[in-house]
Design an enzyme around this catalytic site. Structure first.
Site, PDB file in Angstrom:
ATOM      1  N   HIS A  90       0.873  -1.174   0.000  1.00  0.00           N
ATOM      2  CA  HIS A  90       0.000   0.000   0.000  1.00  0.00           C
ATOM      3  C   HIS A  90       0.906   1.218   0.000  1.00  0.00           C
ATOM      4  O   HIS A  90       1.712   1.410   0.903  1.00  0.00           O
ATOM      5  CB  HIS A  90      -0.907   0.012   1.229  1.00  0.00           C
ATOM      6  CG  HIS A  90      -1.832   1.179   1.247  1.00  0.00           C
ATOM      7  ND1 HIS A  90      -3.063   1.137   0.641  1.00  0.00           N
ATOM      8  CD2 HIS A  90      -1.701   2.429   1.752  1.00  0.00           C
ATOM      9  CE1 HIS A  90      -3.656   2.312   0.786  1.00  0.00           C
ATOM     10  NE2 HIS A  90      -2.842   3.105   1.454  1.00  0.00           N
ATOM     11  N   CYS A  91       0.784   2.042  -1.014  1.00  0.00           N
ATOM     12  CA  CYS A  91       1.658   3.207  -1.158  1.00  0.00           C
ATOM     13  C   CYS A  91       0.982   4.437  -0.550  1.00  0.00           C
ATOM     14  O   CYS A  91      -0.092   4.843  -1.001  1.00  0.00           O
ATOM     15  CB  CYS A  91       1.957   3.451  -2.639  1.00  0.00           C
ATOM     16  SG  CYS A  91       3.033   4.865  -2.913  1.00  0.00           S
ATOM     17  N   ILE A  92       1.632   5.014   0.448  1.00  0.00           N
ATOM     18  CA  ILE A  92       1.036   6.197   1.081  1.00  0.00           C
ATOM     19  C   ILE A  92       1.148   7.429   0.188  1.00  0.00           C
ATOM     20  O   ILE A  92       0.381   8.372   0.335  1.00  0.00           O
ATOM     21  CB  ILE A  92       1.667   6.475   2.458  1.00  0.00           C
ATOM     22  CG1 ILE A  92       3.168   6.707   2.329  1.00  0.00           C
ATOM     23  CG2 ILE A  92       1.363   5.347   3.413  1.00  0.00           C
ATOM     24  CD1 ILE A  92       3.831   7.184   3.597  1.00  0.00           C
TER      25      ILE A  92
END
Length: 131
Positions: A90-92
Site C-alpha cells: 500500500h503506497c502512502i
C-alpha cells in the site's frame, strides 16, 4: 508551483537547455503515470472476480471472509480493507495499493523519478565543480 519556479529560475543556472527539456519531459511522464496509478483499479478481488468460485483451489480471507482462488495470489490490505490481486504494497504517496494492474506503471514512475534525480544531482555537482 515550486517546479515552475525551479524550471524558470534555478534550472537555467544548473542545466544546459537539453537537460532542462529532458527533465520537463520526465516530470510530465511521471505526472501522467502517477495519475494512471491513482485512477486504475489495482486488482480488487470481489465475489464476481473470475476464478473466485473454483471449489478445488480456494482460500478464504480472514479479514473480509472472501473466497478467492490461490492462483490470484491476493493479499488483504488493512488500509483499504479489500483483497488485492498480486498485491505488492500500500503506497502512502499514491494513497492506493500497488497490485497486479498498477505495478508496471508504478515502477516506471519510480524509474522516471530516479532518473530525474540522478540528472539533477549530477548537474549540481558539475555546477559546483565548475565554480
Amino acid at each position: 508551483p515550486s517546479f515552475i519556479f525551479f524550471y524558470i529560475k534555478i534550472f537555467p543556472l544548473l542545466l544546459p537547455s537539453f537537460f532542462r527539456h529532458l527533465i520537463l519531459i520526465i516530470v510530465l511522464i511521471t505526472l501522467t503515470l502517477y495519475t494512471i496509478v491513482f485512477l486504475i483499479d489495482p486488482g480488487v478481488i470481489t465475489k464476481n472476480t473470475p476464478d473466485t468460485n473454483d471449489p478445488n483451489n480456494n482460500e478464504k480471507c480472514i479479514q473480509c471472509n472472501l473466497q478467492y482462488s490461490k492462483a490470484l495470489k491476493c493479499l488483504h490490505c488493512s488500509y483499504c480493507d479489500v483483497c488485492i490481486e498480486n498485491m505488492d504494497h500500500h503506497c502512502i504517496w499514491v494513497g492506493k495499493c500497488i497490485g497486479k494492474r498498477t505495478k508496471k506503471y508504478f515502477y516506471i514512475m519510480l524509474a522516471n523519478v530516479s532518473l530525474m534525480y540522478i540528472i539533477l544531482i549530477l548537474s549540481v555537482i558539475k555546477y559546483f565543480i565548475s565554480k
